[in-house]
Design a protein around this motif. Structure first.
Motif, PDB file in Angstrom:
ATOM      1  N   GLN A 209      64.143  33.850  19.419  1.00  0.00           N
ATOM      2  CA  GLN A 209      63.655  34.798  18.371  1.00  0.00           C
ATOM      3  C   GLN A 209      62.154  35.438  18.434  1.00  0.00           C
ATOM      4  OE1 GLN A 209      63.797  31.351  16.825  1.00  0.00           O
ATOM      5  NE2 GLN A 209      65.616  31.048  15.509  1.00  0.00           N
ATOM      6  N   ALA A 210      61.725  34.339  19.354  1.00  0.00           N
ATOM      7  CA  ALA A 210      60.193  35.111  19.584  1.00  0.00           C
ATOM      8  C   ALA A 210      60.090  36.349  20.502  1.00  0.00           C
ATOM      9  CB  ALA A 210      59.166  34.347  20.637  1.00  0.00           C
ATOM     10  N   SER A 211      61.331  36.563  21.438  1.00  0.00           N
ATOM     11  CA  SER A 211      61.253  38.107  22.168  1.00  0.00           C
ATOM     12  C   SER A 211      61.696  38.079  21.417  1.00  0.00           C
ATOM     13  CB  SER A 211      62.452  37.150  23.105  1.00  0.00           C
ATOM     14  OG  SER A 211      61.893  36.285  24.494  1.00  0.00           O
ATOM     15  N   MET A 212      62.819  38.473  20.023  1.00  0.00           N
ATOM     16  CA  MET A 212      62.827  39.986  19.315  1.00  0.00           C
ATOM     17  C   MET A 212      61.863  40.049  18.155  1.00  0.00           C
ATOM     18  SD  MET A 212      67.178  38.160  19.342  1.00  0.00           S
ATOM     19  CE  MET A 212      67.879  39.751  17.794  1.00  0.00           C
ATOM     20  N   LEU A 213      61.137  39.611  17.707  1.00  0.00           N
ATOM     21  CA  LEU A 213      60.182  39.861  17.952  1.00  0.00           C
ATOM     22  C   LEU A 213      59.042  40.427  17.739  1.00  0.00           C
ATOM     23  CD1 LEU A 213      59.121  36.584  15.017  1.00  0.00           C
ATOM     24  CD2 LEU A 213      59.986  39.709  14.218  1.00  0.00           C
ATOM     25  N   LEU A 214      58.713  40.125  18.927  1.00  0.00           N
ATOM     26  CA  LEU A 214      57.809  40.870  19.854  1.00  0.00           C
ATOM     27  C   LEU A 214      58.475  41.790  20.676  1.00  0.00           C
ATOM     28  CD1 LEU A 214      55.497  37.648  21.451  1.00  0.00           C
ATOM     29  CD2 LEU A 214      54.675  39.209  19.018  1.00  0.00           C
ATOM     30  N   GLY A 215      59.579  41.882  20.845  1.00  0.00           N
ATOM     31  CA  GLY A 215      60.549  43.032  22.290  1.00  0.00           C
ATOM     32  C   GLY A 215      60.852  44.776  21.222  1.00  0.00           C
ATOM     33  N   LEU A 216      61.582  43.386  20.330  1.00  0.00           N
ATOM     34  CA  LEU A 216      62.894  45.036  19.461  1.00  0.00           C
ATOM     35  C   LEU A 216      61.747  45.877  19.051  1.00  0.00           C
ATOM     36  CD1 LEU A 216      65.522  43.005  17.671  1.00  0.00           C
ATOM     37  CD2 LEU A 216      65.546  44.214  19.375  1.00  0.00           C
ATOM     38  N   GLY A 217      61.927  47.132  19.234  1.00  0.00           N
ATOM     39  CA  GLY A 217      61.404  48.006  18.311  1.00  0.00           C
ATOM     40  C   GLY A 217      60.920  48.437  16.566  1.00  0.00           C
ATOM     41  N   ARG A 218      59.647  48.732  16.037  1.00  0.00           N
ATOM     42  CA  ARG A 218      59.046  48.749  14.733  1.00  0.00           C
ATOM     43  C   ARG A 218      59.961  49.648  13.709  1.00  0.00           C
ATOM     44  NH1 ARG A 218      53.570  47.427  14.925  1.00  0.00           N
ATOM     45  NH2 ARG A 218      53.043  49.413  13.415  1.00  0.00           N
ATOM     46  N   ARG A 219      61.239  50.239  13.862  1.00  0.00           N
ATOM     47  CA  ARG A 219      61.849  50.275  13.520  1.00  0.00           C
ATOM     48  C   ARG A 219      62.879  49.759  13.367  1.00  0.00           C
ATOM     49  NH1 ARG A 219      64.773  56.075  14.093  1.00  0.00           N
ATOM     50  NH2 ARG A 219      65.881  56.497  12.545  1.00  0.00           N
ATOM     51  N   VAL A 220      63.000  48.484  13.701  1.00  0.00           N
ATOM     52  CA  VAL A 220      63.949  47.817  13.571  1.00  0.00           C
ATOM     53  C   VAL A 220      63.571  46.377  12.676  1.00  0.00           C
ATOM     54  CG1 VAL A 220      66.061  48.908  14.587  1.00  0.00           C
ATOM     55  CG2 VAL A 220      64.452  47.066  15.700  1.00  0.00           C
ATOM     56  N   GLY A 221      61.586  46.512  12.805  1.00  0.00           N
ATOM     57  CA  GLY A 221      61.343  45.006  12.065  1.00  0.00           C
ATOM     58  C   GLY A 221      60.126  44.419  13.703  1.00  0.00           C
ATOM     59  N   GLY A 222      60.328  45.131  14.733  1.00  0.00           N
ATOM     60  CA  GLY A 222      59.771  44.480  16.106  1.00  0.00           C
ATOM     61  C   GLY A 222      58.785  45.083  16.090  1.00  0.00           C
ATOM     62  N   GLU A 223      57.875  43.759  17.227  1.00  0.00           N
ATOM     63  CA  GLU A 223      56.718  44.980  17.546  1.00  0.00           C
ATOM     64  C   GLU A 223      56.508  46.101  18.709  1.00  0.00           C
ATOM     65  OE1 GLU A 223      54.115  44.416  15.757  1.00  0.00           O
ATOM     66  OE2 GLU A 223      54.829  42.763  14.445  1.00  0.00           O
ATOM     67  N   GLY A 224      57.893  46.129  19.075  1.00  0.00           N
ATOM     68  CA  GLY A 224      58.135  47.138  20.773  1.00  0.00           C
ATOM     69  C   GLY A 224      56.707  46.818  21.805  1.00  0.00           C
ATOM     70  N   LEU A 225      57.135  45.824  22.022  1.00  0.00           N
ATOM     71  CA  LEU A 225      56.296  45.206  23.038  1.00  0.00           C
ATOM     72  C   LEU A 225      57.027  45.842  24.062  1.00  0.00           C
ATOM     73  CD1 LEU A 225      53.798  42.080  21.821  1.00  0.00           C
ATOM     74  CD2 LEU A 225      53.204  44.766  22.050  1.00  0.00           C
ATOM     75  N   PRO A 226      56.705  45.756  25.762  1.00  0.00           N
ATOM     76  CA  PRO A 226      56.621  45.839  26.814  1.00  0.00           C
ATOM     77  C   PRO A 226      57.438  44.234  27.662  1.00  0.00           C
ATOM     78  CG  PRO A 226      55.369  46.881  27.669  1.00  0.00           C
ATOM     79  CD  PRO A 226      54.794  46.096  25.189  1.00  0.00           C
TER      80      PRO A 226
END
Length: 361
Positions: A209-226
């Motif tokens: 859950q934390a990885s998807m919130l932080l790692g997914l792209g901003r267009r799909v709701g995440g932060e887009g972090l590497p």
């Protein structure tokens, strides 16, 4: 069973700890006159697979639809090794084909969550009362050696949870090889989307859950972090004096740059980190990583699931990165709300029709 089980039924099968699976009798033979009449009441189906049973057929059997089965038609030749035999009188799709056959009925987010579990070091399985009873009896009778099978996680009060520790059932490079040979299969595009966004091995639903919130792209709701998951960190002599191991692994790792140091985000699940001994070990580990110049950021499930707390998490990560995380546009914020609704469920119900509000962590 006359056809291999697939999709949600196969996913359920791969969630069952082997020490429980071995205690269940096989289902009736397909040529038995009791087969279709009794399969819905078979202990293996009721407790482990669930109904309706998802099965894979090379022909369109829509004329024979029943409440007992959901038939997935696949006329293409299956990749080698896609079907596995079991000791329970049925065959099952491989983890890779299981994910592919689940893809059409799941959202991209749900498929990625399922992919993280099969590739991760955990499974979520809540035994039925009957399964709990026969497992306890097997232990008492010495049928199962101490420590055999998957390790069940207990909470801070010593109660058994639905979270189990195990080795990954499939590795990402195997899914990548599989993805190259599934052109034309239903769900292939969604399968590849999820695979491209999986950032490594996770050890719990909370890490996913934390990885998807932080790692997914901003267009799909995440932060887009590497980010990277389960990143191996070699320890220096000084670090080993503080934490007596040759290396350790970061739950969620962000590489250092000229602008900021490396960051290790540790997911502090209540079932793992709340004992006094665990706290001391975590402190020793944090000191060792700080000696390497790695910023350690321990975060809890509450800080991610509570939206106000999560805004503070975003601000804290931005501070560690020496740059504030950009405010989200209205469209990005709506995407985050949608992502949250899919992520923060009762993980036991993942890939099932009904989802609740709590999750093992």
């Amino acid at each position: 069973m006359d056809y291999p089980i697939c999709a949600q039924s196969a996913f359920n099968y791969y969630r069952v700890p082997p020490q429980i699976l071995m205690l269940y009798p096989p289902i009736p033979q397909p040529n038995s006159r009791f087969y279709h009449g009794n399969i819905a009441d078979c202990e293996c189906v009721v407790d482990l697979l669930g109904t309706p049973v998802h099965r894979l057929s090379p022909i369109d059997s829509s004329r024979a639809k029943t409440n007992l089965y959901v038939t997935h038609v696949c006329a293409q030749e299956l990749p080698f090794g896609s079907i596995r035999e079991t000791d329970h009188n049925f065959s099952v799709t491989s983890p890779a084909l299981t994910l592919l056959t689940m893809a059409p009925s799941l959202s991209r987010t749900q498929l990625l969550m399922a992919m993280y579990e099969l590739c991760g070091e955990f499974a979520v399985f809540r035994p039925s009362d009957r399964a709990e009873r026969i497992l306890q009896e097997a232990y008492q009778q010495g049928m199962i050696p101490l420590g055999a099978g998957w390790a069940r996680v207990k909470d801070t009060r010593g109660r058994k949870t639905s979270l189990w520790r195990r080795d990954p059932l499939v590795e990402k490079h195997e899914l990548e090889q599989f993805a190259q040979i599934i052109n034309g299969f239903d769900g292939a595009k969604k399968f590849r989307w999820a695979l491209e966004r999986m950032t490594g091995i996770c050890a719990s639903p909370f890490e996913v859950q934390a990885s998807m919130l932080l790692g997914l792209g901003r267009r799909v709701g995440g932060e887009g972090l590497p980010i990277k998951n389960n990143h191996r960190l070699a320890l220096t002599k000084l670090a080993r004096n503080l934490y007596r191991y040759e290396h350790c692994y970061a739950d969620i790792f962000i590489e250092g740059t000229e602008a900021h140091p490396a960051i290790d985000i540790e997911c502090q699940g209540s079932s793992v980190h709340d004992s006094e001994a665990a706290s001391i070990s975590d402190s020793d580990r944090a000191a060792a990583l700080e000696s390497l110049g790695i910023q350690v950021l321990p975060l809890t499930y509450r800080q991610f699931v509570d939206e106000e707390s999560y805004e503070a998490v975003r601000a804290l990560i931005g501070k560690k990165l020496n740059r504030p995380l950009k405010a989200k546009t209205p469209a990005q914020k709506r995407a985050e709300q949608k992502l949250r609704a899919e992520l923060f469920i009762n993980w036991e119900t993942l890939a099932q029709p009904i989802a609740c509000s709590k999750t093992p962590r």
